[in-house]
Design a protein around this motif. Structure first.
Motif, short mmCIF file in Angstrom:
data_model
loop_
_atom_site.label_atom_id
_atom_site.label_comp_id
_atom_site.label_asym_id
_atom_site.label_seq_id
_atom_site.Cartn_x
_atom_site.Cartn_y
_atom_site.Cartn_z
N GLU A 118 0.63 -1.79 -0.41
CA GLU A 118 0.18 0.82 0.20
C GLU A 118 0.35 1.27 0.34
O GLU A 118 0.68 1.94 -0.60
N LEU A 119 1.93 1.52 0.73
CA LEU A 119 2.55 2.78 0.52
C LEU A 119 4.25 2.57 -0.07
O LEU A 119 4.04 3.66 -0.68
N LEU A 120 4.68 1.27 -1.24
CA LEU A 120 5.18 1.56 -1.61
C LEU A 120 4.17 2.06 -3.35
O LEU A 120 4.89 2.38 -3.72
N LEU A 121 3.60 1.02 -3.05
CA LEU A 121 2.73 1.31 -4.43
C LEU A 121 1.87 3.05 -4.76
O LEU A 121 1.10 3.11 -5.80
N ALA A 122 1.62 3.61 -3.71
CA ALA A 122 1.23 5.13 -3.81
C ALA A 122 1.99 5.53 -4.11
O ALA A 122 1.59 6.66 -4.37
N MET A 123 3.70 5.59 -4.62
CA MET A 123 4.36 6.43 -4.49
C MET A 123 4.27 7.15 -5.81
O MET A 123 3.77 5.78 -6.64
N HIS A 124 4.49 8.29 -6.51
CA HIS A 124 4.77 9.47 -7.52
C HIS A 124 5.54 8.87 -8.61
O HIS A 124 5.74 9.16 -10.24
N GLU A 125 6.49 9.10 -7.92
CA GLU A 125 8.22 9.23 -9.02
C GLU A 125 8.02 7.83 -9.97
O GLU A 125 8.60 6.62 -9.11
N PRO A 126 7.35 7.75 -10.75
CA PRO A 126 7.75 6.45 -11.87
C PRO A 126 8.78 5.55 -12.29
O PRO A 126 8.36 4.44 -11.93
N ARG A 185 9.47 11.95 -0.21
CA ARG A 185 9.28 11.24 0.30
C ARG A 185 9.38 9.75 -0.75
O ARG A 185 9.00 8.73 -0.03
N ASP A 186 9.48 9.72 -1.85
CA ASP A 186 8.38 8.72 -2.78
C ASP A 186 10.64 7.98 -2.66
O ASP A 186 10.82 6.54 -2.76
N LEU A 187 11.73 8.80 -2.19
CA LEU A 187 12.84 8.54 -2.37
C LEU A 187 13.34 7.37 -0.70
O LEU A 187 14.10 6.18 -0.78
N LEU A 188 12.61 8.73 -0.07
CA LEU A 188 12.90 8.00 1.33
C LEU A 188 12.14 6.45 2.11
O LEU A 188 12.99 5.91 2.26
N LEU A 189 11.42 6.15 1.26
CA LEU A 189 10.05 5.23 1.17
C LEU A 189 10.88 3.82 0.32
O LEU A 189 11.41 3.06 1.37
N THR A 190 11.48 4.11 -0.72
CA THR A 190 11.93 3.04 -1.45
C THR A 190 13.94 2.93 -0.98
O THR A 190 13.68 1.71 -0.47
#
Length: 332
Positions: A118-126, A185-190
């Motif tokens: 849920e958290l990872l697939l909500a990211m926007h950076e393609p 955000r997306d970079l940190l979560l990844t």
């Protein structure tokens, strides 16, 4: 007849039970007499055990990962519970239930994995989304990632522990990132997702927890970077374009620097906002888990302090215990 687990043992108990051998050492005392120092495990935890007057022949009959039926008596020694053994027999592994012996996460692994997705697939950076998708559609990777511990003896040292650790950090990051808008955000979560992926190959965790040969010789930081580079090459199939070089560089840096200090195994110190955020979030979750476990599992219930914890360099305060009569008051 139901078995007695490690967390049900207390001082002075007689023991006649099966355990998995997590560690074995044949040692000599000051008089030169041999004894066996063991770490015995079941799904609730581990306990030290000693067998006096051991022999080399006996020690060669089993190895870590084998099962033993042991008899003996428990005692508190230097603040920790141990079993003084009087007898042991090697058990045929077909006579035991493996799930009784390897500790597992108390949380629902399926729910943890759904939260991860849920958290990872909500990211926007393609490109980052494509990268995590490449990992999540890899069935072999997912099977190992959801089964692996985060460590052998330290934090989250149980099956599913790595997944639990990563989801904990993702949840914390999700809640605090609004206060740090300068952090990507997306970079940190990844980076949170990837920082310990090398542990799925660094550790073995089918019957006992140990390091693989590659884990001992290379380590999970280097192994994680290798796994990242392999998946990055496949993201073009989803995005139609190469993975941005700087984005890859930032992810590699987060993996190799997340231990935070050279003396803790990081070849580089954190040098980006996301890398320093990852380090402190990772350390927070590991430390809270370790402190909580030491306080919760201390066998000396009457004491307000744990014994000195060598790995932490301190004792931990558990709080006051209930007493029938407050100190300094007389009963009526």
């Amino acid at each position: 007849m139901s078995r007695r687990y490690v967390n049900q043992l207390s001082h002075g108990d007689s023991v006649d039970e099966a355990f998995l051998v997590a560690d074995k050492q044949l040692r000599a005392n000051r008089q030169g007499n041999l004894y066996l120092q063991l770490e015995l495990r079941d799904k609730t935890g581990s306990v030290g055990a000693r067998l006096w007057n051991a022999t080399e022949e006996l020690a060669r009959t089993f190895e870590p990962g084998d099962y033993l039926l042991v008899r003996g008596k428990t005692q508190i020694f230097q603040g920790s519970l141990q079993i003084i053994l009087t007898h042991l027999d090697v058990l045929d592994p077909t006579r035991v239930e493996p799930e009784d012996f390897l500790p597992q996460s108390s949380q629902n692994v399926a729910k943890l994995f759904n939260r991860l997705r849920e958290l990872l697939l909500a990211m926007h950076e393609p490109h980052l989304r494509a990268l995590v998708e490449c990992f999540l559609i890899d069935e072999e990777f997912v099977a190992k990632f959801t089964a692996a511990p985060a460590g052998i003896k330290n934090h989250h040292a149980y099956q599913g522990g790595l997944l639990e650790h990563v989801v904990n950090i993702l949840n914390v990051a999700d809640r605090i990132l609004e206060f740090y808008p300068e952090v990507d955000r997306d970079l940190l979560l990844t980076g949170v997702f990837l920082h310990d992926i090398g542990k799925i190959e660094e550790l073995s965790y089918e019957r006992s927890f140990a390091y693989t040969d590659e884990g001992q010789l290379v380590g999970h930081l280097v192994m994680g970077v290798e796994m990242l580079r392999d998946k990055v090459e496949r993201t073009a199939d989803l995005t139609g374009e190469p993975f941005p070089p700087e984005l890859l560089l930032r992810l590699k840096h987060m993996i190799v620097s997340h231990h935070g200090a050279l003396e803790y195994g990081s070849p580089k110190l954190p040098m980006t906002l996301e890398a320093v955020a990852l380090h402190y979030l990772d350390n927070l979750d590991a430390k809270i888990h370790t402190f909580g476990r030491e306080i919760r599992d201390d066998p000396v219930r009457e004491s307000t302090w744990t014994p000195f914890q060598q790995s932490l360099g301190r004792r931990l305060f558990k709080g006051t215990t209930a007493r029938d009569t407050p100190e300094g008051t007389d009963e009526a």
